[in-house]
Design a protein around this motif. Structure first.
Motif, PDB file in Angstrom:
ATOM      1  N   LYS A 447       3.506   7.370  -2.000  1.00 35.65           N
ATOM      2  CA  LYS A 447       3.200   6.833  -0.739  1.00 35.65           C
ATOM      3  C   LYS A 447       2.724   5.560  -0.678  1.00 35.65           C
ATOM      4  O   LYS A 447       2.607   4.989   0.658  1.00 35.65           O
ATOM      5  N   GLY A 448       2.423   4.779  -1.875  1.00 35.93           N
ATOM      6  CA  GLY A 448       2.038   3.597  -1.761  1.00 35.93           C
ATOM      7  C   GLY A 448       0.584   3.279  -1.273  1.00 35.93           C
ATOM      8  O   GLY A 448       0.317   2.492  -0.534  1.00 35.93           O
ATOM      9  N   ILE A 449      -0.086   4.399  -1.237  1.00 37.03           N
ATOM     10  CA  ILE A 449      -1.734   4.313  -0.698  1.00 37.03           C
ATOM     11  C   ILE A 449      -2.548   3.657  -1.587  1.00 37.03           C
ATOM     12  O   ILE A 449      -2.759   3.818  -2.810  1.00 37.03           O
ATOM     13  N   ASN A 450      -3.494   2.597  -1.047  1.00 35.84           N
ATOM     14  CA  ASN A 450      -4.249   2.101  -1.728  1.00 35.84           C
ATOM     15  C   ASN A 450      -5.427   2.113  -0.791  1.00 35.84           C
ATOM     16  O   ASN A 450      -5.583   2.091   0.430  1.00 35.84           O
ATOM     17  N   PHE A 451      -6.883   2.230  -1.438  1.00 35.22           N
ATOM     18  CA  PHE A 451      -8.018   2.329  -0.774  1.00 35.22           C
ATOM     19  C   PHE A 451      -8.578   1.032  -0.479  1.00 35.22           C
ATOM     20  O   PHE A 451      -8.209   0.084  -1.658  1.00 35.22           O
ATOM     21  N   SER A 452      -9.270   0.833   0.325  1.00 31.27           N
ATOM     22  CA  SER A 452     -10.105  -0.578   0.688  1.00 31.27           C
ATOM     23  C   SER A 452     -11.113  -0.890  -0.498  1.00 31.27           C
ATOM     24  O   SER A 452     -11.554  -0.105  -1.208  1.00 31.27           O
ATOM     25  N   GLY A 453     -11.570  -2.071  -0.651  1.00 31.39           N
ATOM     26  CA  GLY A 453     -12.597  -2.551  -1.613  1.00 31.39           C
ATOM     27  C   GLY A 453     -13.794  -1.779  -1.618  1.00 31.39           C
ATOM     28  O   GLY A 453     -14.288  -1.250  -2.501  1.00 31.39           O
ATOM     29  N   GLU A 454     -14.215  -1.593  -0.288  1.00 29.39           N
ATOM     30  CA  GLU A 454     -15.627  -0.827   0.132  1.00 29.39           C
ATOM     31  C   GLU A 454     -15.444   0.591  -0.721  1.00 29.39           C
ATOM     32  O   GLU A 454     -16.254   1.237  -1.132  1.00 29.39           O
ATOM     33  N   ALA A 455     -14.148   1.271  -0.254  1.00 31.58           N
ATOM     34  CA  ALA A 455     -13.907   2.650  -0.756  1.00 31.58           C
ATOM     35  C   ALA A 455     -13.818   2.501  -2.079  1.00 31.58           C
ATOM     36  O   ALA A 455     -14.328   3.699  -2.666  1.00 31.58           O
ATOM     37  N   LEU A 456     -13.259   1.735  -2.741  1.00 31.35           N
ATOM     38  CA  LEU A 456     -13.178   2.023  -4.113  1.00 31.35           C
ATOM     39  C   LEU A 456     -14.633   1.803  -4.824  1.00 31.35           C
ATOM     40  O   LEU A 456     -14.756   2.491  -5.734  1.00 31.35           O
ATOM     41  N   ALA A 457     -15.229   0.980  -4.447  1.00 33.39           N
ATOM     42  CA  ALA A 457     -16.704   0.672  -4.769  1.00 33.39           C
ATOM     43  C   ALA A 457     -17.787   2.132  -4.716  1.00 33.39           C
ATOM     44  O   ALA A 457     -18.146   2.460  -5.376  1.00 33.39           O
ATOM     45  N   GLU A 458     -17.445   2.685  -3.331  1.00 34.30           N
ATOM     46  CA  GLU A 458     -17.923   4.052  -3.426  1.00 34.30           C
ATOM     47  C   GLU A 458     -17.460   5.151  -4.346  1.00 34.30           C
ATOM     48  O   GLU A 458     -18.017   5.867  -4.749  1.00 34.30           O
ATOM     49  N   LEU A 459     -16.118   5.209  -4.427  1.00 35.89           N
ATOM     50  CA  LEU A 459     -15.415   5.933  -5.428  1.00 35.89           C
ATOM     51  C   LEU A 459     -16.128   6.001  -7.090  1.00 35.89           C
ATOM     52  O   LEU A 459     -16.322   7.006  -7.565  1.00 35.89           O
ATOM     53  N   ASN A 460     -15.894   4.738  -7.300  1.00 31.28           N
ATOM     54  CA  ASN A 460     -16.429   4.430  -8.635  1.00 31.28           C
ATOM     55  C   ASN A 460     -17.836   4.872  -8.885  1.00 31.28           C
ATOM     56  O   ASN A 460     -18.215   5.259 -10.024  1.00 31.28           O
ATOM     57  N   ASN A 461     -18.682   4.756  -7.733  1.00 31.13           N
ATOM     58  CA  ASN A 461     -20.267   5.331  -7.852  1.00 31.13           C
ATOM     59  C   ASN A 461     -19.892   6.671  -8.150  1.00 31.13           C
ATOM     60  O   ASN A 461     -20.935   7.421  -8.795  1.00 31.13           O
ATOM     61  N   LEU A 462     -19.126   7.197  -7.367  1.00 30.23           N
ATOM     62  CA  LEU A 462     -19.383   9.009  -7.185  1.00 30.23           C
ATOM     63  C   LEU A 462     -18.665   9.455  -8.794  1.00 30.23           C
ATOM     64  O   LEU A 462     -18.998  10.356  -9.217  1.00 30.23           O
TER      65      LEU A 462
END
Length: 581
Positions: A447-462
């Motif tokens: 579906k070509g979904i991409n997370f925002s920079g803020e979301a990616l930073a949170e995901l990397n932390n988790l």
């Protein structure tokens, strides 16, 4: 010999076999950890393999049980055929120990001091100690010790009953002629082989012969072929056990048969030549006693060892030649039912597969996390393959552990089996969550979904916290590391807080129009899977702690840890600073 003597003989034989059987089973359970240690030191060295087989068989009093165990090891890939042959040769010598124990009964003089050393003198004391341990002790090891003593007492009483019942046979001319017939080497070997094959124990067969020898009707000429035949008859147990096994396992059973048949042919021929050229009826016609039979049995087994141990590779080639190679004939059975005869070894095999399962589950979850940031079809395939493997492991290990739990096993083995049953369920679910992460990654790609920079930073932390808790729980399980296990629960609490914080942040981004509803569904699935992985890691660590503390109440252990443990509080604060800052 009257009908009552026959009934006494049958009763004595039943007691003798029953006592030997329960004593052997209890010895296996009691010496489980020792067997495990011995077998873990196995090498391709012939002498090491020989002494391993000798020691194990001397402990469990059964070469048949050792050989069946070895067939199971080969079928499971735990032992090579070359190693197995050396162990089997050692087992043949180890089984002679029983004969020496039974020979002690007639080996002492008439003085009171010497009579006290006779097994029949101290057997009642052993029986008394055994029944006290068996009936009044709650400790499984002490109960097993009691069973061993009771088994030995029953065995000795059975031996005495047999010896007493056949006392009149020395006056029987017909029975004397029967044993003269057994001096025919071929007939003697056949009788010894058939008798041992029926009762499936050469130790028991030798014991019966020793009981008959008390009546002074068994000659050297009759005893030697019969004892050689008994060595062949004991192979029947291993031969039966190898049905359905792979080629190497069948070859191990065949090697046992080849070794004993060749040994019998060589040394019976040598005995025949010596008898014809040197000996006379004055020698071969002499009556033997229990000690003589123990000596003959031991000398024969040692001579076979001296002859064939140096050329064990030849036996290996012959055994492989006799078992034709078929397609898929060398497929390894991961958990062989033959190993259930030695619960401690069977449990150790379950541990080995569970550790492999843990490695696969942890690795697949890490790969699933990688797929979220960089989709890789090859990685996806490996995760799906690992998920199938963890499902397979969970199925076969749990089934095997249930079988193991139905046996008479010790408290330690029972607790370990329960622990493994719980942990493999959590490991299988971690593999499922890895597959779920792949599904999310595939949906994002499609579906070509991409997370925002803020979301990616949170995901990397988790994901960093998730990787850390995976490694800690794996370390706790595989190494039984209590320090690692104690640090899992505080990190799991931090991951719960991270998940809730990230959900709130997502709702804010959604309200601000920085995130779509479709992206939110994928985001929610990922957070749920990662948080549930941490729950399973907490369960694994909790089981490790419970097993160490002999406590089966996981939730109670965790509650006490949170309320009372200063380590928990310091670890929680450290992880909060690391991941919640």
């Amino acid at each position: 010999m009257t009908i009552f003597d026959v009934l006494t003989l049958v009763g004595g034989l039943c007691l003798f076999l029953f006592g030997m059987n329960i004593m052997g089973q209890a010895l296996e359970r009691r010496a489980g950890s020792s067997l495990q240690t011995l077998l873990s030191k196995l090498t391709t060295n012939k002498i090491a393999g020989f002494f391993t087989g000798f020691c194990v068989t001397a402990v469990i009093q059964s070469s048949s049980a050792t050989t069946v165990m070895v067939v199971g090891f080969v079928n499971s890939g735990l032992m090579s055929l070359k190693q197995a042959i050396n162990v089997i040769i050692g087992a043949n010598v180890g089984t002679t120990v029983t004969g020496w124990i039974l020979a002690m009964e007639t080996s002492f003089g008439d003085s009171v001091a010497l009579k006290l050393l006779k097994p029949s003198s101290f057997t009642p004391i052993l029986a008394l100690i055994g029944i006290i341990l068996y009936m009044f002790s709650k400790n499984s090891k002490k109960k097993d010790t009691g069973t061993i003593l009771l088994g030995f007492a029953v065995l000795m009483f059975g031996m005495e009953a047999m010896s007493g019942s056949v006392g009149g046979l020395k006056e029987s001319e017909a029975f004397g002629k029967l044993f003269v017939m057994f001096e025919n080497p071929v007939l003697g070997v056949l009788v010894g082989a058939v008798l041992t094959a029926i009762i499936q124990s050469s130790s028991a067969s030798v014991g019966i012969l020793q009981a008959l020898s008390d009546s002074k009707i068994v000659t050297f000429g009759a005893a030697i072929p019969i004892i050689m035949g008994q060595a062949i008859g004991t192979c029947i147990t291993a031969v039966i056990s190898c049905f359905g096994a792979n080629r190497n396992a069948k070859s191990a059973a065949m090697a046992h048969l080849v070794f004993n048949v060749m040994g019998t042919v060589v040394w019976l021929t040598a005995f025949g030549v010596v008898d014809m050229l040197v000996l006379s009826d004055a020698v071969t016609g002499v009556f033997v006693d229990r000690l003589d039979i123990a000596v003959i049995n031991t000398v024969f087994k040692i001579l076979c060892t001296l002859l064939f141990l140096p050329i064990s590779s030849v036996i290996e080639k012959i055994a492989l030649k006799l078992i034709p190679e078929k397609k898929n004939s060398n497929t390894v059975t991961e958990l062989d039912d033959r190993l259930l005869q030695t619960p401690a070894v069977a449990l150790e095999r379950c541990h080995t597969l569970a550790y492999e399962m843990a490695d696969d589950a942890v690795e697949s979850l890490k790969n699933g996390i990688l797929c979220l940031s960089k989709f890789d079809p090859a990685l996806v395939d490996s995760i799906k393959e690992a998920e199938d493997k963890t499902d397979h492991y969970e199925d076969i290990i749990s089934t095997y552990l249930v079988k193991l739990s139905t046996l008479q096993i010790g408290d330690r083995e029972s607790a370990e089996a329960a622990k493994l049953l719980k942990i493999i369920g959590d490991l299988e679910r971690i593999g499922d969550h890895a597959k779920n992460l792949v599904d999310s990654a595939e949906e994002m790609k499609a579906k070509g979904i991409n997370f925002s920079g803020e979301a990616l930073a949170e995901l990397n932390n988790l994901t960093s916290a998730t990787v850390e808790i995976l490694d800690l729980s794996r370390m706790a399980f595989v190494n039984n590391d209590m320090v690692a296990a104690a640090t899992v629960e505080p990190l799991e609490q931090i991951i719960d807080k991270l998940k809730e914080s990230m959900r709130s942040s997502h709702i804010t981004r959604l309200q601000q129009g920085a995130c779509s509803i479709e992206t939110g569904f994928v985001w929610s699935d990922i957070l749920t899977n990662l948080e549930r992985v941490s729950d399973h890691c907490s369960n694994i660590a909790g089981c490790v702690i419970d097993a160490e503390e002999k406590n089966l109440n996981l939730h109670e252990s965790i509650r006490h840890m949170k309320e009372d443990s200063p380590v928990y509080k310091s670890q929680y604060e450290a992880y909060a600073a690391k991941y919640l800052a």
